[in-house]
Design a protein around this motif. Structure first.
Motif, mmCIF file in Angstrom:
data_model
loop_
_atom_site.group_PDB
_atom_site.id
_atom_site.type_symbol
_atom_site.label_atom_id
_atom_site.label_comp_id
_atom_site.label_asym_id
_atom_site.label_seq_id
_atom_site.Cartn_x
_atom_site.Cartn_y
_atom_site.Cartn_z
ATOM 1 N N GLY A 23 0.800 -1.221 0.000
ATOM 2 C CA GLY A 23 0.000 0.000 0.000
ATOM 3 C C GLY A 23 0.830 1.268 0.000
ATOM 4 N N TRP A 24 1.947 1.238 0.703
ATOM 5 C CA TRP A 24 2.779 2.446 0.791
ATOM 6 C C TRP A 24 3.589 2.649 -0.475
ATOM 7 C CZ3 TRP A 24 1.532 -0.850 4.655
ATOM 8 C CH2 TRP A 24 0.900 -0.299 5.776
ATOM 9 N N GLN A 25 4.173 1.575 -0.948
ATOM 10 C CA GLN A 25 4.876 1.680 -2.225
ATOM 11 C C GLN A 25 3.930 2.187 -3.311
ATOM 12 O OE1 GLN A 25 6.615 -2.043 -3.424
ATOM 13 N NE2 GLN A 25 8.085 -2.126 -1.731
ATOM 14 N N ASN A 26 2.780 1.571 -3.381
ATOM 15 C CA ASN A 26 1.860 1.891 -4.471
ATOM 16 C C ASN A 26 1.444 3.356 -4.477
ATOM 17 O OD1 ASN A 26 1.974 -0.758 -5.188
ATOM 18 N ND2 ASN A 26 -0.029 -1.309 -4.385
ATOM 19 N N ASN A 50 2.736 15.908 -2.268
ATOM 20 C CA ASN A 50 2.001 15.229 -1.199
ATOM 21 C C ASN A 50 2.881 14.800 -0.035
ATOM 22 O OD1 ASN A 50 0.817 14.897 -3.920
ATOM 23 N ND2 ASN A 50 -0.926 14.188 -2.728
ATOM 24 N N HIS A 51 3.298 15.775 0.749
ATOM 25 C CA HIS A 51 4.270 15.507 1.812
ATOM 26 C C HIS A 51 3.713 14.595 2.893
ATOM 27 C CE1 HIS A 51 6.729 18.472 -0.076
ATOM 28 N NE2 HIS A 51 5.778 19.395 0.045
ATOM 29 N N LYS A 52 2.462 14.795 3.230
ATOM 30 C CA LYS A 52 1.906 14.012 4.327
ATOM 31 C C LYS A 52 1.847 12.528 3.990
ATOM 32 C CE LYS A 52 -1.441 17.199 4.788
ATOM 33 N NZ LYS A 52 -2.736 17.806 5.187
ATOM 34 N N ILE A 53 1.490 12.248 2.757
ATOM 35 C CA ILE A 53 1.448 10.850 2.348
ATOM 36 C C ILE A 53 2.856 10.256 2.354
ATOM 37 C CG2 ILE A 53 1.073 9.347 0.366
ATOM 38 C CD1 ILE A 53 -1.403 10.949 -0.301
ATOM 39 N N LYS A 54 3.794 10.981 1.781
ATOM 40 C CA LYS A 54 5.164 10.471 1.735
ATOM 41 C C LYS A 54 5.716 10.259 3.142
ATOM 42 C CE LYS A 54 6.096 11.738 -2.894
ATOM 43 N NZ LYS A 54 7.039 12.069 -3.948
ATOM 44 N N ALA A 55 5.359 11.163 4.043
ATOM 45 C CA ALA A 55 5.834 11.008 5.422
ATOM 46 C C ALA A 55 5.307 9.712 6.032
ATOM 47 C CB ALA A 55 5.387 12.211 6.263
ATOM 48 N N GLN A 56 4.078 9.384 5.724
ATOM 49 C CA GLN A 56 3.518 8.144 6.238
ATOM 50 C C GLN A 56 4.261 6.923 5.723
ATOM 51 O OE1 GLN A 56 1.370 6.908 8.451
ATOM 52 N NE2 GLN A 56 1.389 9.015 9.223
ATOM 53 N N ALA A 57 4.639 6.983 4.460
ATOM 54 C CA ALA A 57 5.369 5.850 3.896
ATOM 55 C C ALA A 57 6.710 5.704 4.590
ATOM 56 C CB ALA A 57 5.554 6.048 2.390
ATOM 57 N N VAL A 58 7.396 6.823 4.790
ATOM 58 C CA VAL A 58 8.687 6.773 5.480
ATOM 59 C C VAL A 58 8.495 6.223 6.888
ATOM 60 C CG1 VAL A 58 10.592 8.151 6.386
ATOM 61 C CG2 VAL A 58 9.624 8.669 4.130
ATOM 62 N N TYR A 59 7.466 6.711 7.550
ATOM 63 C CA TYR A 59 7.205 6.257 8.907
ATOM 64 C C TYR A 59 7.015 4.734 8.954
ATOM 65 C CZ TYR A 59 4.629 5.300 13.206
ATOM 66 O OH TYR A 59 4.218 4.772 14.398
#
Lengths: 186, 186, 186, 186
Positions: free
Chosen positions: B102-105, B114-123
């Motif tokens: 889900g995060w990769q996709n 989209n910083h907030k989304i990217k931050a979630q993936a990093v997290y």
DNA sequence: CATGAATGAGGCTTCATTCAT
DNA sequence: CATGAATGAAGCCTCATTCAT
């Protein structure tokens, strides 16, 4: 000096946009605007947006594999060429600011219908896989039956290094992958 | 029997849609229609589509890590738990028909904003990384200074296995990654 | 005094345009421009262009049958009411400059897919057919078993008169049809 | 064996497409593709799409009147020839699956500008009208002054039968029209 | 706290026609 | 006499968001 053809300009512009801002995020209006082409001219050369993407991926495949070959050609042994892949990744991904793999990026968030694009991604990864296998086959160190396994493991390290460095926007995943590769190929 | 709250319904519906048909491919209209919620009600709870995605990723993180823990809890040693990750991948990805991570996709074909989304993936990936490191730290076999390296290599194998199995729509990349993991952890 | 609703304005504008310049010749852009409505507002009320056409035909059916009834209500006998249809045709078609029948016009040059529109045309013609039959049934002059036949023949004269006067842009076909109708009903 | 000329091929292809899928629904691209002709070659022979339509209608007129003549030639008297028109309608319209009249179809949903097309429709219907009148003139049964009236009434029955059978996709309107015709000609 | 109507911008694709060769 | 490339305008439709109630 002749002006570049329309088709050429479209592919170049689209390639840049598809790779750097994403396929879904790139509309044809932007493509034709930046390429300086009328909309209907574009559709004379490409049946659909997907078809542009296919040609983008085809062109990218040639370029990418070419650069990979160039990069590892300096290495002495086949084994070192394989390990050298990760040097190429560093070189390339640093340059593009860790924008990731064009094929990975385009297929992950794609509607189900785009079969031609998905086929291109599979094709590219299979070619890369074969390329690695061929190199390893030249190493007398490995038995023929283990080469497939080894190659696949290297391929996975490559894929993982690319996507993880894209998420992290850092190069350490590539360094780690290289270390793992060396260990695996020992 | 109490009716589920609006916010809850939106997150559940959006999670299903975002993961299964893609973030770009899922419109707000479909979300509110399937959730049975009025449009402005939705915007009362979420400032934007991106915000829904963030909560989707937060919820998914809990669920995903939970299932991972469940799956490896049967294993005896910490090392076997780490290796067991790949059993979890097989189980999970087969069930979702190799729909990938889900995060990769969500980040691969996304514009830079989209910083907030990217931050979630990093997290999420950092949490997974820490989870692996913690397990390896419990193994007396490894020196503390090599655990970071080993963990990162495992993480890369996981990422590579996920994305490659998604492209190929086959499970062999996960099997290969597992073999590589075993070799690396020896 | 309240401003007319969006949906109402769209139907009115579209009705005018569909009837007077043709369905295929009328684009959504023209409709929304003349109705003074945003494109997405229009699609909030109508799923597709075809759906607008359906509502246009529904509204037109009510209006058209109403005017027909009004016109023939002055006539004394049922038989004279039927013959009076052709007076209505003259009145109506002269006013619209022999633009023809909305239902005939919209179905003749239509792509195969538009089932809902075609259904509306069939519905309208069937209602008209029933209307004629009912009138004739009230005439003691005719045996019940011949009423169906007579009615159908009148219907055909009506259809022929409409289309032929549209092609010729003249009223004689309606006059001729009236004469034929009188002869047939004798 | 000589290859068919470009113009001929275009007319044949366009005729097929215009009649069977509609004038508005048929684009020039489809015409030239199916005719195997370059676009500019087409515009060498035809100034516009409308001009192709005109030649389509001209060709169709010859063919249609020819078949009509063939069909009624078997009949004994002139009066029976006129009535035989409806046998032709049945034969023809059943074969084309009640696709209706090429001239009616092309003009009904057309904007006011296409004068040349409309003129062709008028021409065709006038020729048919004259054809009927001539047949009736040969019947001693009718006084010369009533032949015009009778012929027009028959013409209207023909038009009505065609359009109504097209809407209903059934043949009963033609049967009904035939009965009415017989009654009128008695 | 909830709602449906309204929106501007943009999505991808096709139209009939002309131009340079 | 034939061609394919190029075009401006328009086709129908959907997007994420806001506003008035």
């Amino acid at each position: 000096m002749k002006k570049k053809g329309v088709k050429e300009r479209i592919i170049e512009t689209a390639s840049d946009l598809f790779y750097n801002q994403g396929y879904s995020q790139t509309g044809i209006n932007q493509i034709i605007a930046e390429a300086g082409v009328a909309k209907a001219s574009m559709y004379q050369h490409f049946r659909s947006k997907e078809d542009i993407a296919v040609e983008y991926l085809v062109a990218r495949h040639g370029m990418w594999m070419g650069k990979l070959n160039d990069c590892v050609s300096r290495k002495s042994t086949s084994k070192n060429k394989v390990i050298g892949c990760f040097d190429y990744l560093i070189e390339w991904l640093t340059e593009v600011n860790f924008r990731g793999c064009g094929w990975q990026n385009i297929i992950t968030d794609l509607p189900e219908e785009n079969h031609k694009i998905k086929a291109q991604a599979v094709y590219h990864k299979n070619e890369l896989r074969k390329w690695i296998h061929n190199l390893l086959l030249q190493e007398e160190q490995y038995k023929e039956e283990e080469v497939l396994d080894l190659g696949d493991q290297v391929l996975i390290l490559i894929e993982g290094a690319i996507i993880l460095s894209q998420i992290q926007k850092e190069s350490w995943p590539i360094e780690s992958a290289k270390k793992a590769c060396i260990k695996i190929l020992t």
